[in-house]
Design an enzyme around this catalytic site. Structure first.
Site, PDB file in Angstrom:
ATOM      1  N   SER A 223       0.853  -1.185   0.000  1.00 39.95           N
ATOM      2  CA  SER A 223       0.000   0.000   0.000  1.00 39.95           C
ATOM      3  C   SER A 223       0.892   1.239   0.000  1.00 39.95           C
ATOM      4  O   SER A 223       1.849   1.334   0.761  1.00 39.95           O
ATOM      5  CB  SER A 223      -0.945   0.005   1.208  1.00 39.95           C
ATOM      6  N   GLY A 225      -0.335   4.612   0.031  1.00 42.38           N
ATOM      7  CA  GLY A 225      -1.051   5.820   0.389  1.00 42.38           C
ATOM      8  C   GLY A 225      -1.685   6.477  -0.825  1.00 42.38           C
ATOM      9  O   GLY A 225      -2.366   5.825  -1.627  1.00 42.38           O
ATOM     10  N   ALA A 226      -1.438   7.769  -1.003  1.00 41.81           N
ATOM     11  CA  ALA A 226      -2.024   8.510  -2.124  1.00 41.81           C
ATOM     12  C   ALA A 226      -1.505   8.022  -3.471  1.00 41.81           C
ATOM     13  O   ALA A 226      -2.083   8.346  -4.510  1.00 41.81           O
ATOM     14  CB  ALA A 226      -1.745   9.994  -1.961  1.00 41.81           C
ATOM     15  N   GLY A 228      -1.493   4.923  -4.340  1.00 46.22           N
ATOM     16  CA  GLY A 228      -2.201   3.694  -4.689  1.00 46.22           C
ATOM     17  C   GLY A 228      -1.608   2.459  -4.059  1.00 46.22           C
ATOM     18  O   GLY A 228      -1.316   2.426  -2.863  1.00 46.22           O
ATOM     19  N   GLY A 254      -4.863   0.874   5.535  1.00 50.18           N
ATOM     20  CA  GLY A 254      -4.095  -0.247   5.008  1.00 50.18           C
ATOM     21  C   GLY A 254      -4.745  -1.581   5.315  1.00 50.18           C
ATOM     22  O   GLY A 254      -4.680  -2.519   4.507  1.00 50.18           O
ATOM     23  N   ASP A 255      -5.382  -1.676   6.480  1.00 48.36           N
ATOM     24  CA  ASP A 255      -6.094  -2.904   6.843  1.00 48.36           C
ATOM     25  C   ASP A 255      -7.306  -3.107   5.944  1.00 48.36           C
ATOM     26  O   ASP A 255      -7.607  -4.231   5.533  1.00 48.36           O
ATOM     27  CB  ASP A 255      -6.524  -2.845   8.307  1.00 48.36           C
TER      28      ASP A 255
END
Length: 318
Positions: A223, A225-226, A228, A254-255
């Site tokens: 993951s 974040g912004a 993708g 993230g989960d």
């Protein structure tokens, strides 16, 4: 069915404020208490999407009872393993621009008997599971090899055909990778720590994921974040993203991404699309609220195998 194990669960209190100013009395503009811990959040997101899930949790003190009580109404079946110590409580402070400050307690100290009891319960519950997800930090008393041992124990159980996913960080994650889980889900910072170098470009993430797969991991879901998420599997490497949304909280995003990946089949492009739909929806919700099907916009997700390896990363880890 998907089984999750959270060795160090918590009660998570989220407080929304206008601005965090040290040393001042600040009045909250909103707040809530949610069940916490990475595996707990994965189970909550799965249950919100009507995917059958069982959460295996050590449980002690009033906090343990409250945690189970909070999970019951959202459709998460809980298997409690009694422990002598009380579970931890965490505080998350969220500002209007999405800035998140976390205050996390260390949690109880587990005895060897309690650790072995947790392993036995996971193996028993996993008998009819498609996946076992072991996630989050380890409480005191639990050695760094715990997740690696769990991967081996689940695989060696005679009746279990479950695939194993590990979502952790630091030394426990490093040890787990060498045990060869079917899936790992680090964020960019955790992956950088694992390979021992900064990951500034998408190409750096691709190389790091390939390095992790060479150690025996089946699939790596990162993951970003912004930026993708990146999926590196046995057949393809994919990068996906979704249009920006107003960020209310990154707690549990993230989960939710991992839950979406598993809910989407746990493999390939369809699973990555669902993962990004879950993660994007999660950051638009308060606290660690998990998205429901009506919150998802899979049609807005873009996934490609034509990667821009020189793309610089700048998103918030989730």
């Amino acid at each position: 069915m998907i089984v999750t194990l959270t060795p160090n669960p918590s009660l998570d209190r989220t407080v929304e404020i206008d601005e965090l100013r040290r040393g001042e009395v600040i009045r909250a503009v909103g707040g809530r208490v949610d069940p916490g811990g990475k595996g707990v959040n994965v189970s909550r997101a799965l249950a919100a999407g009507n995917v059958a899930t069982v959460a295996v949790l050590p449980s002690g003190g009033a906090e343990g009872s409250q945690l189970s009580a909070l999970l019951a109404p959202v459709g998460v079946q809980v298997v409690q393993v009694p422990i002598a110590g009380a579970l931890r409580s965490n505080i998350t402070i969220v500002e209007p621009d999405g800035t998140t400050t976390k205050l996390n307690e260390s949690g109880p100290e587990l005895s060897r008997d309690e650790i072995e009891a947790i392993e036995r319960r996971v193996v028993a519950v996993a008998e009819h599971a498609a996946w076992v997800v072991a996630a989050g930090s380890l409480p005191r008393g639990v050695g760094t090899g715990f997740y690696a041992e769990l991967v081996t124990v689940v695989r060696e159980a005679g009746n279990n055909s479950a695939q194993v996913c590990v979502d952790a960080s630091g030394a426990p994650f490093d040890a787990a990778v060498d045990a060869g889980p079917d899936l790992v889900k680090p964020n960019a910072e955790e992956l950088a720590e694992l390979v021992g170098r900064p990951l500034r470009r998408l190409g750096d993430v691709v190389d790091a994921a390939a390095e992790v797969r060479k150690r025996g991991v089946g699939t790596v879901l990162v993951s970003l974040g912004a930026d993708g998420a990146l999926l590196a599997g046995p057949d393809e490497v994919l990068h996906g993203w979704a249009p920006p949304v107003r960020v209310r909280s990154t707690v549990g995003a993230g989960d939710a991404t991992l839950a979406g990946f598993l809910a989407g089949g746990g493999r390939g492009r369809p699973a990555l699309v669902t993962a990004l739909a879950y993660g994007t929806a999660a950051v638009s919700l308060p606290g660690s609220v998990m998205p429901r099907p009506a919150d998802l916009d899979a049609a807005a997700v873009v996934v490609t195998d034509n990667l821009d390896l020189d793309r610089h990363l700048g998103g918030t880890p989730s």
